[in-house]
Design an enzyme around this catalytic site. Structure first.
Site, PDB file in Angstrom:
ATOM      1  N   GLU A 178       0.815  -1.218   0.000  1.00 12.98           N
ATOM      2  CA  GLU A 178       0.000   0.000   0.000  1.00 12.98           C
ATOM      3  C   GLU A 178       0.843   1.259   0.000  1.00 12.98           C
ATOM      4  O   GLU A 178       0.511   2.245  -0.670  1.00 12.98           O
ATOM      5  CB  GLU A 178      -0.906  -0.029   1.220  1.00 12.98           C
ATOM      6  CG  GLU A 178      -1.987   1.018   1.224  1.00 12.98           C
ATOM      7  CD  GLU A 178      -2.936   0.809   2.395  1.00 12.98           C
ATOM      8  OE1 GLU A 178      -3.340   1.822   2.986  1.00 12.98           O
ATOM      9  OE2 GLU A 178      -3.269  -0.346   2.710  1.00 12.98           O
ATOM     10  N   ASP A 179       1.954   1.254   0.760  1.00 11.11           N
ATOM     11  CA  ASP A 179       2.725   2.479   0.971  1.00 11.11           C
ATOM     12  C   ASP A 179       4.059   2.504   0.245  1.00 11.11           C
ATOM     13  O   ASP A 179       4.697   3.558   0.175  1.00 11.11           O
ATOM     14  CB  ASP A 179       2.986   2.687   2.474  1.00 11.11           C
ATOM     15  CG  ASP A 179       1.698   2.869   3.270  1.00 11.11           C
ATOM     16  OD1 ASP A 179       0.697   3.273   2.650  1.00 11.11           O
ATOM     17  OD2 ASP A 179       1.697   2.604   4.481  1.00 11.11           O
TER      18      ASP A 179
END
Length: 794
Positions: free
Chosen positions: A146-147
């Site tokens: 996600e990051d």
């Protein structure tokens, strides 16, 4: 010498009790479970990680070097709690940490700590549950995709496909485009819950992630507190409860309450402290009396005090409109005994010691909760009139009560069957019935909340349903075919409708009819996700099938009007090229016919396109057929008429503005996306619609069997106010064999007359006229007429 988590647990328990664990542990009882059960506070490695501040104004290189030191120190601390893993598994977890540490390099939390401290803390919570190395790797990598722009294939290549699937299930869908934040959230939750249904470790890691985020909420901007805390209360805490993770459930509720309503939390906390000091002697007296009574009875029992959580007290104050002083069951005790028989013996001892409060006894041993929870609950009036709740359970029940589904990893790693498999499977069932993310989430939320009732079949089979569930929900809980063909119910041998709300202990029998089928109105009172998804899927499938038939009929007629005798088959050689040019990408011939039947596309427009495509291939309309169709139209005859059967089809709706019944003149309007609407021939609303869009008029007629069923009709009557008037009117309708569906009454009690509006069920226009003649002879009725001008709903 014991090390790691077990050693810490044993130290905690020994220090709280004053005696060693081994001295009290039953023979052959698993040591790790004994430590887990006796821990005064649910231990978490993340709560004891060393804290090393890193100044934000340090030079970048020096700050990164400090962050690397902190990361290494935190992981070494975590390793002390991973002694239950094999050396090979521990090495895999270490590789995951190194990979995550590199991925999150130069990322920082709101507190200023290196971001990697968060995945390590989440892994520490998972280690408490003794999750395996794959779950721990997923915990360390849960934010990598996600990051950090790391792909699923990268994780599968460096570790294994299972770890990649777990991480993917934890990753939100932020990279995709959605129309709103709510749509994004619903789709992300659906993805997570379906991944959880396939592998429950997904939600365990997610709950650990949310727990740590809530513990560190104070470092986040206050503008985020409300949204995240509400989400925790509405979604994650109920999921933890559904999985039997009561420790996590209570902690998430408390942390969310603390940040959602900080002033109320502090006020209640102070009130609890004052109450604790005032009632210390009373509680101690009750503890000593209970312990003595259990010992005198010869029971080997452990007695532990418990205090209601602040959020639970707040809920009771809100729900029962009470002040803190009025809430009685603040304190309680758990009695833990060796066997089930001892549970009931201990209950008898307690009821002889103190007077039980009527209606406050619950046997969750005979009928466990959905999440596997088992215990006896009873509330007694103790010393000084203090109400005290007692929970009586065995050692094994206590493990499941506190650890829920993670108890299986505490017993032996990797086992996750037995608890909540029925609910997890229901997620997949609901997904199969609903493709829309928001609808899926709405259906799932119904089943998340903990209040349940228990009802029985006539053969004493027990079913657990949400509070306020109806007889219809019970029918679908038995089997979808029972629900689809349900017509009514017998509740405790008394006739009842499908919308009747069930109560704890009801004995329910469902009455079915092979000819019956789900109605759209059922969605108004169906409560469970299973029932709503089954009904919705049936209606959708039925509407699609009926719309396809209607669409084919309308398109064939439009083609005949252009001199084309029949619709080219998509399976024929000539038809394949035609349909390929006619259809949109990804659209099938069935999709097109359904769109026409639902009014999303106009048959005449599609027919013109087909005619044009055929003309390009050298095919022209048949001149004789074209002449015949023009003659039919000029003589105002309908070559193709939709016949209405008595059983309403999903794609055909009787308009609520005029409510036509058999014998009435009709006009059909093909609405935009809602199928065919049947209006009374004199309905002004339909006439306005058809004046604007004459191409949407569909010839309709009553079928021969139409009078075999009941149809809604609206009546409006002015009556003389007086005692017993309504009873006489309803009796007159009953004598005319009319079914009363609804009554609306204006508030004119002080007037000599008032207006009543009825929706009644009749077989035909003749049936309705006979009922009207009977009503006009009633002296209580000043005027009665059929109402053809209700509010339009097309």
């Amino acid at each position: 010498m014991r090390s790691g988590l077990l050693g810490m647990l044993c130290t905690q328990v020994a220090s709280t009790g004053g005696t060693t664990i081994d001295a009290e542990r039953p023979k052959n009882f698993p040591y790790s479970l004994w430590c887990f059960m006796n821990a005064a506070v649910y231990p978490s490695p993340s709560s004891s990680f060393p804290s090393i501040a890193i100044a934000k104004d340090l030079p970048p290189a020096e700050r990164l070097a400090k962050a690397a030191e902190v990361s290494a120190l935190h992981f070494e601390h975590l390793s002390g709690f991973l002694t239950y893993l094999t050396p090979q598994s521990l090495a895999t977890v270490r590789r995951a940490w190194e990979y995550a540490d590199q991925a999150h390099r130069n990322q920082w939390r709101s507190s200023g700590d290196p971001y990697i401290t968060h995945p390590i803390a989440v892994t520490g919570i998972c280690a408490n549950w003794k999750l395996d190395s794959q779950a721990l790797c997923a915990a360390l990598l849960h934010d990598a995709m996600e990051d950090c722009d790391i792909g699923k294939d990268d994780i599968a290549q460096h570790f294994d496909p299972t770890v990649a699937e777990l991480v993917d299930g934890l990753t939100k869908l932020d990279k995709l485009h959605f129309n709103s934040r709510e749509e994004n959230q619903a789709e992300s939750f659906r993805k997570m819950l379906l991944a959880m249904a396939k592998d429950v470790r997904v939600i365990l890691v997610k709950l650990a992630d949310r727990t740590h985020n809530m513990r560190t909420m104070g470092d986040m901007p206050r503008s985020k507190w409300g949204r995240i805390s509400s989400e925790t209360l509405e979604i994650y805490a109920p999921i933890a409860h559904r999985l039997g993770l009561n420790q996590s459930y209570r902690e998430l509720q408390e942390l969310a309450f603390r940040h959602l309503h900080p002033w109320r939390y502090e006020t209640l906390d102070k009130a609890i402290h004052k109450s604790r000091s005032r009632r210390r002697d009373t509680v101690k007296k009750a503890h000593q009396a209970t312990q003595t009574a259990l010992q005198d009875s010869g029971l080997s029992a452990r007695l532990a005090g418990r205090e209601n959580t602040l959020f639970n007290l707040y809920q009771k104050m809100q729900g029962q409109h009470q002040s803190f002083a009025q809430v009685t069951d603040v304190y309680g005790f758990r009695v833990i005994v060796p066997s089930i028989n001892d549970c009931y013996t201990a209950l008898g001892v307690l009821h002889q010691l103190y007077r039980p409060v009527p209606g406050r006894f619950k046997d969750y041993i005979a009928i466990p909760k959905n999440n596997g929870y088992q215990s006896l609950h009873t509330t007694l009036v103790g010393p000084s009139g203090l109400s005290i709740e007692f929970q009586v359970r065995t050692e094994a029940m206590h493990i499941v009560a506190e650890a829920g589904i993670t108890a299986h990893w505490l017993y032996q790693q990797g086992q996750q069957d037995g608890i909540n498999t029925q609910w997890l499977q229901s997620l997949l069932d609901i997904q199969n019935e609903t493709r829309d993310a928001s609808e899926f989430w709405d259906n799932v939320k119904v089943d998340l909340f903990p209040d349940s009732i228990y009802v029985f079949t006539p053969k004493s089979k027990v079913f657990s349903l949400p509070k306020d569930a109806t007889a219809l929900d019970f029918a679908y809980a038995i089997h979808s075919n029972i629900g689809h063909h349900a017509t009514s119910a017998l509740i405790n041998q008394e006739p009842a409708s499908l919308r009747s709300t069930l109560k704890n202990g009801d004995v329910v029998e469902i009455v079915t009819d092979p000819q019956a089928s789900p109605l759209e109105q059922w969605l108004d009172f169906a409560k469970t996700g299973r029932a709503r998804s089954k009904i919705g899927n049936y209606l959708k499938t039925s509407a699609q099938a009926n719309s396809s038939v209607l669409g084919e009929q309308l398109l064939s007629q439009a083609l005949r009007d252009l001199g084309i005798a029949e619709l080219p088959s998509p399976d024929s050689d000539a038809g394949q090229a035609l349909w390929a040019a006619l259809l949109e990408p990804g659209q099938t011939s069935t999709d097109l016919l359904q769109a026409i039947g639902l009014g999303q596309q106009v048959a005449s427009v599609v027919a013109q396109r087909i005619s044009g495509l055929l003309a390009q291939g050298g095919q022209r309309g048949d001149a004789l057929l074209l002449t015949q169709q023009r003659f039919i139209q000029s003589s105002q005859q309908a070559s193709t008429v939709v016949l209405l059967s008595g059983h309403q089809q999903a794609a055909t709706h009787y308009a609520e503005c005029c409510r036509p019944v058999p014998g009435d003149p009709l006009q059909g309007y093909l609405s935009h996306g809602q199928g065919l609407r049947i209006h009374h021939g004199q309905c002004q609303h339909a006439q306005r619609l058809l004046a604007r869009e004459p191409e949407r008029q569909i010839p309709v007629e009553w079928g021969e069997d139409s009078t075999q069923h009941l149809y809604n009709a609206s009546l409006s009557m002015t009556v003389h106010n007086g005692k017993g008037v309504l009873a006489r009117i309803t009796q007159a309708l009953a004598d005319a064999d009319v079914d009363i569906r609804r009554i609306d009454m204006e508030d004119e009690s002080a007037m000599h007359t008032t207006v009543l509006r009825f929706i009644v069920g009749v077989h035909s226009q003749q049936h309705l006229e006979a009922a009207l003649r009977s009503l006009r002879r009633n002296p209580s009725i000043a005027q009665v007429q059929r109402d053809l001008s209700d509010t339009p709903r097309d």
